[in-house]
Design a protein around this motif. Structure first.
Motif, mmCIF file in Angstrom:
data_model
loop_
_atom_site.group_PDB
_atom_site.id
_atom_site.type_symbol
_atom_site.label_atom_id
_atom_site.label_comp_id
_atom_site.label_asym_id
_atom_site.label_seq_id
_atom_site.Cartn_x
_atom_site.Cartn_y
_atom_site.Cartn_z
ATOM 1 N N SER A 86 1.334 -0.957 0.070
ATOM 2 C CA SER A 86 0.234 -0.473 -0.125
ATOM 3 C C SER A 86 0.906 1.385 -0.175
ATOM 4 C CB SER A 86 -0.881 0.157 1.041
ATOM 5 O OG SER A 86 -2.162 1.062 1.513
ATOM 6 N N GLU A 87 0.074 2.067 0.132
ATOM 7 C CA GLU A 87 0.747 3.343 0.395
ATOM 8 C C GLU A 87 0.410 4.430 1.595
ATOM 9 O OE1 GLU A 87 -0.195 6.391 -2.886
ATOM 10 O OE2 GLU A 87 0.969 4.784 -4.815
ATOM 11 N N THR A 88 1.610 4.904 2.222
ATOM 12 C CA THR A 88 1.708 5.269 3.442
ATOM 13 C C THR A 88 1.748 6.661 3.237
ATOM 14 O OG1 THR A 88 1.921 3.879 4.515
ATOM 15 C CG2 THR A 88 1.985 5.290 5.720
ATOM 16 N N MET A 89 0.852 8.033 3.576
ATOM 17 C CA MET A 89 0.959 8.874 3.703
ATOM 18 C C MET A 89 2.111 10.427 5.030
ATOM 19 S SD MET A 89 1.474 11.492 2.460
ATOM 20 C CE MET A 89 0.126 11.724 0.209
ATOM 21 N N LEU A 90 3.181 9.722 5.207
ATOM 22 C CA LEU A 90 4.128 10.766 6.604
ATOM 23 C C LEU A 90 4.087 11.915 6.626
ATOM 24 C CD1 LEU A 90 7.450 8.470 6.321
ATOM 25 C CD2 LEU A 90 4.869 7.570 7.465
ATOM 26 N N ASN A 91 3.549 12.426 7.487
ATOM 27 C CA ASN A 91 3.299 13.725 8.181
ATOM 28 C C ASN A 91 4.714 14.429 8.889
ATOM 29 O OD1 ASN A 91 1.039 14.839 6.909
ATOM 30 N ND2 ASN A 91 -0.366 13.508 8.349
ATOM 31 N N VAL A 92 5.634 15.098 8.521
ATOM 32 C CA VAL A 92 6.589 16.014 8.596
ATOM 33 C C VAL A 92 6.919 16.659 9.104
ATOM 34 C CG1 VAL A 92 9.411 15.812 8.189
ATOM 35 C CG2 VAL A 92 8.648 13.673 7.432
ATOM 36 N N ASP A 93 6.295 17.665 10.634
ATOM 37 C CA ASP A 93 7.088 18.369 10.812
ATOM 38 C C ASP A 93 8.691 19.405 10.441
ATOM 39 O OD1 ASP A 93 4.318 18.626 11.062
ATOM 40 O OD2 ASP A 93 4.383 18.197 13.793
ATOM 41 N N ILE A 94 8.392 20.377 10.581
ATOM 42 C CA ILE A 94 9.879 21.335 9.941
ATOM 43 C C ILE A 94 9.476 22.295 10.755
ATOM 44 C CG2 ILE A 94 11.430 22.293 8.315
ATOM 45 C CD1 ILE A 94 10.308 20.246 6.313
#
Length: 153
Positions: A86-94
């Motif tokens: 599957s595809e996974t969306m990762l959120n990275v706070d900068i």
């Protein structure tokens, strides 16, 4: 005996190199929050896992540059797993300190945004192979907060 070990090592190395690996891309970088000490941007990373099992992510490392200078860097330890097949969306706070934004006055003054280069490295743990790094790069523009952003958060 040493020759046999060398051949075995080479075979494993070649097999590991030909194994399909997860693929990743940066889909968006946008303003998330304006705080007292910094501006937080959110980078969305889409990762495609070709395996039927989930894969643990050891860490996410990032470096954000503008005008050739590093304006933010960091590590997200143990951000979870990639869903199987599957595809996974990762959120990275900068987080970018306000003081850093001041040093980019020339770039900001032209169009009220920051031209950026983002390098993200995902470190995943593939069974039998171990940790592999998946580099992802992106370039573009990030809008800066306006006065209304300070009063609506």
């Amino acid at each position: 005996m040493a020759s046999l070990m060398d051949k075995a090592k080479q075979f494993v190395s070649d097999a590991a190199a030909s194994i399909e690996k997860p693929k990743a891309s940066v889909t968006d970088v946008d303003l998330k929050d304006v705080g007292v000490s910094c501006v937080t941007y959110l980078a969305k990373i889409n990762v495609s896992n070709p395996y039927s099992v989930s894969i643990p992510i050891g860490e996410i490392r990032y470096v954000l540059k503008s005008s050739g200078s590093e304006i933010a860097s960091g590590t997200v330890p143990d951000p979870g797993s990639l869903k199987g097949d599957s595809e996974t969306m990762l959120n990275v706070d900068i987080k970018v300190a306000h003081s850093v934004l001041v040093s980019l006055v020339k770039d900001i003054g032209r169009d009220w945004d920051i031209d950026y280069d983002l390098k993200v490295t995902l470190v995943v743990d593939l069974p039998l192979i171990g940790n592999i790094s998946i580099p992802v790069t992106s370039a573009g523009e990030i809008k800066l907060p306006s006065l209304t952003d300070f009063f609506t958060t």
